[in-house]
Design a protein around this motif. Structure first.
Motif, PDB file in Angstrom:
ATOM      1  N   ASP A 167       0.829  -1.211   0.000  1.00  0.00           N
ATOM      2  CA  ASP A 167       0.000   0.000   0.000  1.00  0.00           C
ATOM      3  C   ASP A 167       0.862   1.260   0.000  1.00  0.00           C
ATOM      4  N   ASP A 200       2.286   1.709  -3.410  1.00  0.00           N
ATOM      5  CA  ASP A 200       1.283   2.262  -4.332  1.00  0.00           C
ATOM      6  C   ASP A 200       1.149   3.770  -4.152  1.00  0.00           C
ATOM      7  N   ARG A 219      -8.460   5.882 -10.693  1.00  0.00           N
ATOM      8  CA  ARG A 219      -9.374   4.985  -9.984  1.00  0.00           C
ATOM      9  C   ARG A 219      -8.797   4.482  -8.673  1.00  0.00           C
ATOM     10  N   ARG A 220      -7.478   4.415  -8.575  1.00  0.00           N
ATOM     11  CA  ARG A 220      -6.863   3.926  -7.345  1.00  0.00           C
ATOM     12  C   ARG A 220      -6.510   5.076  -6.388  1.00  0.00           C
ATOM     13  N   HIS A 221      -6.148   6.218  -6.967  1.00  0.00           N
ATOM     14  CA  HIS A 221      -5.587   7.268  -6.124  1.00  0.00           C
ATOM     15  C   HIS A 221      -6.560   8.409  -5.811  1.00  0.00           C
ATOM     16  N   ARG A 234     -11.005  -4.414  -2.055  1.00  0.00           N
ATOM     17  CA  ARG A 234     -10.889  -3.679  -3.330  1.00  0.00           C
ATOM     18  C   ARG A 234     -10.890  -4.625  -4.526  1.00  0.00           C
ATOM     19  N   GLU A 259     -12.286  -5.974  -8.170  1.00  0.00           N
ATOM     20  CA  GLU A 259     -12.604  -5.230  -9.397  1.00  0.00           C
ATOM     21  C   GLU A 259     -13.925  -5.724  -9.970  1.00  0.00           C
ATOM     22  N   GLY A 300      -0.669   1.852  -9.567  1.00  0.00           N
ATOM     23  CA  GLY A 300      -1.245   1.538  -8.255  1.00  0.00           C
ATOM     24  C   GLY A 300      -2.364   0.520  -8.305  1.00  0.00           C
ATOM     25  N   THR A 301      -2.640  -0.048  -9.490  1.00  0.00           N
ATOM     26  CA  THR A 301      -3.658  -1.093  -9.593  1.00  0.00           C
ATOM     27  C   THR A 301      -2.954  -2.436  -9.565  1.00  0.00           C
ATOM     28  N   ASN A 302      -3.424  -3.325  -8.701  1.00  0.00           N
ATOM     29  CA  ASN A 302      -2.823  -4.654  -8.622  1.00  0.00           C
ATOM     30  C   ASN A 302      -3.207  -5.428  -9.886  1.00  0.00           C
ATOM     31  N   TYR A 355      -6.763  -7.310 -10.929  1.00  0.00           N
ATOM     32  CA  TYR A 355      -7.544  -6.706 -12.008  1.00  0.00           C
ATOM     33  C   TYR A 355      -7.685  -7.651 -13.209  1.00  0.00           C
TER      34      TYR A 355
END
Lengths: 245, 258
Positions: free
Chosen positions: A76, A79, A109-111, B34, B36, B132-134, B138
């Motif tokens: 995390d 990221d 979408r993540r941040h 989280r 998707e 930052g998207t795994n 995803y």
């Protein structure tokens, strides 16, 4: 006075089997600086910036990005740090099943929170596209764009989170000289507009001449020279001269 | 000098270990927050809806051909009235789930292998990671879940369409009414025919998803590697479908459901 360092790489070592790509390599990037890393193909330039953002794990050495040691970060934390570090891939890495709009929306979408996304997505996308002069391509697919346009869209996607640091992996490779020059000037404009610090990996001397404040030469996995572009251009060292010839 | 069998053994063990670790990672990521959901629905659409025409056409032909081919033998023994029952048990228990799975292994497995492989070699998966998207959650979790849930649905649709093909096949040379045909079909089918067949299709779907994603996600060597990923995804997934089928039949037999 020299600005504070935003990236510090100390004694980095990385090998793939018997191939020692980086050997005790050290470098630092200061705030607001455009640092070019110059080296032959296969000299470990891309490996270096992938280690900086932990896409590749280093074997030894310390990497500190924005005062955080990247090896000790949780997923995390990593990221969150990556939101502050933009990465322009050599192959552009645009998601080819998504439109330009969706490509630019993806990092948000993540941040960004749902509220931020609802209110600010369209503005942020348009601003990033305007920065690279391609607002009209917003609903196009990457396959409909030329190589230079794809590079610009990839840069817009990198800029959308307003990163403090941008890592450019061969930004002008595969482009014609005119487009390559445009991309080089775009890198300079971005640096001036957002006051971002950048590492530019390249072996394109024109690009390095236009974009860099400082050049580090990576030869045999080590830092061979560290100076300004002009100083290196006037060097009498044979190994440096061969890059300028 | 190393024997060629040593290489084959080592590749086999490496692949088996790789797929096992990949599966373990799937379960680890599956229960993390989280998820998707939007991408999962998109994959369900691609896996389910987009495969439907191919599955339906194949199922219809399968039912029709099986009925036409079986008729002469049954006629020889004077048992042609058993044709709807025989066709329905064969289709529902075995042929329809396996053929649906093989079609999906070809269409979906290769598609996933090629798509993820191409994303790997063009650094799109790295770009996802950097944003930052795994990428595992995803790309992999959504696809494996979609195939696991869609394959049983496709298989049931395939059952229905193939039985309709069977009804037409029966009526080419004979005269069986719509209601008589379905009465005979439902009288012939039991719990032990339908439920184990549905359960095994979940495993078929899971295997196809895991193998397709594993091959694509770990693709190397540029465009050549993408081709190899797509190809080996089909080969390994098809082989796994047969192995799972064999194990499922043995378990059904042991439980006395045959």
């Amino acid at each position: 006075m020299e600005n504070a360092p935003v990236i510090v790489v100390k004694n980095l070592h990385k090998s793939f089997g018997e191939n020692h790509v980086l050997r005790n390599f050290s470098v630092s990037l200061h705030s607001g600086e455009n640092l070019a890393i110059l080296g032959k193909s296969g000299s470990g330039k891309s490996v270096l910036i992938k280690c900086i953002i932990r896409l590749i794990e280093s074997d030894q050495g310390d990497i500190t990005v924005l005062n955080q040691n990247i090896d000790t970060l949780s997923n995390d934390e990593l990221d969150n740090l990556r939101a502050k570090v933009g990465f322009l891939f050599q192959s552009n890495a645009l998601y080819d099943s998504m439109t330009v709009r969706e490509n630019l929306e993806f990092p948000l979408r993540r941040h960004w929170s749902d509220e931020q996304r609802r209110k600010g997505t369209e503005t942020a996308i348009l601003e990033a596209l305007n920065d690279v002069g391609l607002a009209h391509t917003i609903d196009m697919m990457p396959s409909e764009l030329s190589g230079g346009m794809r590079k610009r869209i990839a840069l817009a996607r990198t800029l959308i989170l307003r990163p403090a640091i941008i890592l450019y992996d061969e930004p002008t490779t595969g482009l014609d000289p005119i487009t390559a020059r445009e991309i080089s000037h775009l890198i300079v404009n971005v640096q001036q507009k957002y006051n971002a610090s950048s590492i530019i990996i390249s072996h394109d001397m024109h690009c390095i001449g236009i974009t860099s404040n400082r050049v580090v030469m990576l030869i045999d996995g080590m830092c061979y020279a560290d100076n300004t572009y002009e100083a290196l251009r006037q060097s009498e060292d044979d190994r440096i001269k061969e890059f300028f010839d | 000098m190393k024997s060629p069998f040593t290489n084959i053994h080592s590749t086999f063990l490496k692949e088996t270990g790789g797929i096992a670790l990949f599966t373990a990672r799937f379960f680890k990521e599956l229960f993390k927050p989280r998820q998707e959901f939007e991408e999962f629905l998109r994959q369900c659409f691609w896996v389910g809806y987009k495969s439907l025409p191919l599955v339906a056409i194949t199922a219809f032909i399968m039912g029709l051909v099986l009925t036409i081919q079986s008729r002469p033998t049954l006629v020889e023994f004077g048992a042609q009235s058993l044709l709807p029952a025989m066709v329905s048990v064969s289709l529902v228990r075995e042929i329809s789930p396996v053929i649906t799975a093989l079609i999906c292994a070809g269409k979906i497995g290769s598609g996933m292998g090629a798509e993820l492989g191409s994303m790997r070699v063009t650094e799109q998966i790295d770009a996802m990671d950097v944003s930052g998207t795994n990428p595992f959650r995803y790309l992999v979790v959504t696809r494996v879940l979609a195939t696991t849930l869609m394959l049983p649905i496709l298989s049931n649709i395939s059952n229905a369409v193939s039985l309709y093909g069977g009804f037409l096949g029966v009526n080419i040379r004979g005269q069986v009414s719509w209601s008589l045909f379905w009465t005979q079909v439902f009288n012939a089918l039991s719990f032990g025919d339908v439920v184990p067949a549905i359960i095994k299709t979940f495993f078929f779907g899971f295997a196809i998803g895991v193998v397709g994603c594993y091959k694509g996600f770990n693709s190397t060597k540029g465009t050549e590697g993408v081709g190899q990923s797509a190809n080996s995804a089909v080969v390994v997934a098809s082989l796994l479908v047969f192995i799972i089928d064999l194990v499922a039949v043995q378990i059904t037999d042991l439980l006395g459901l045959t």
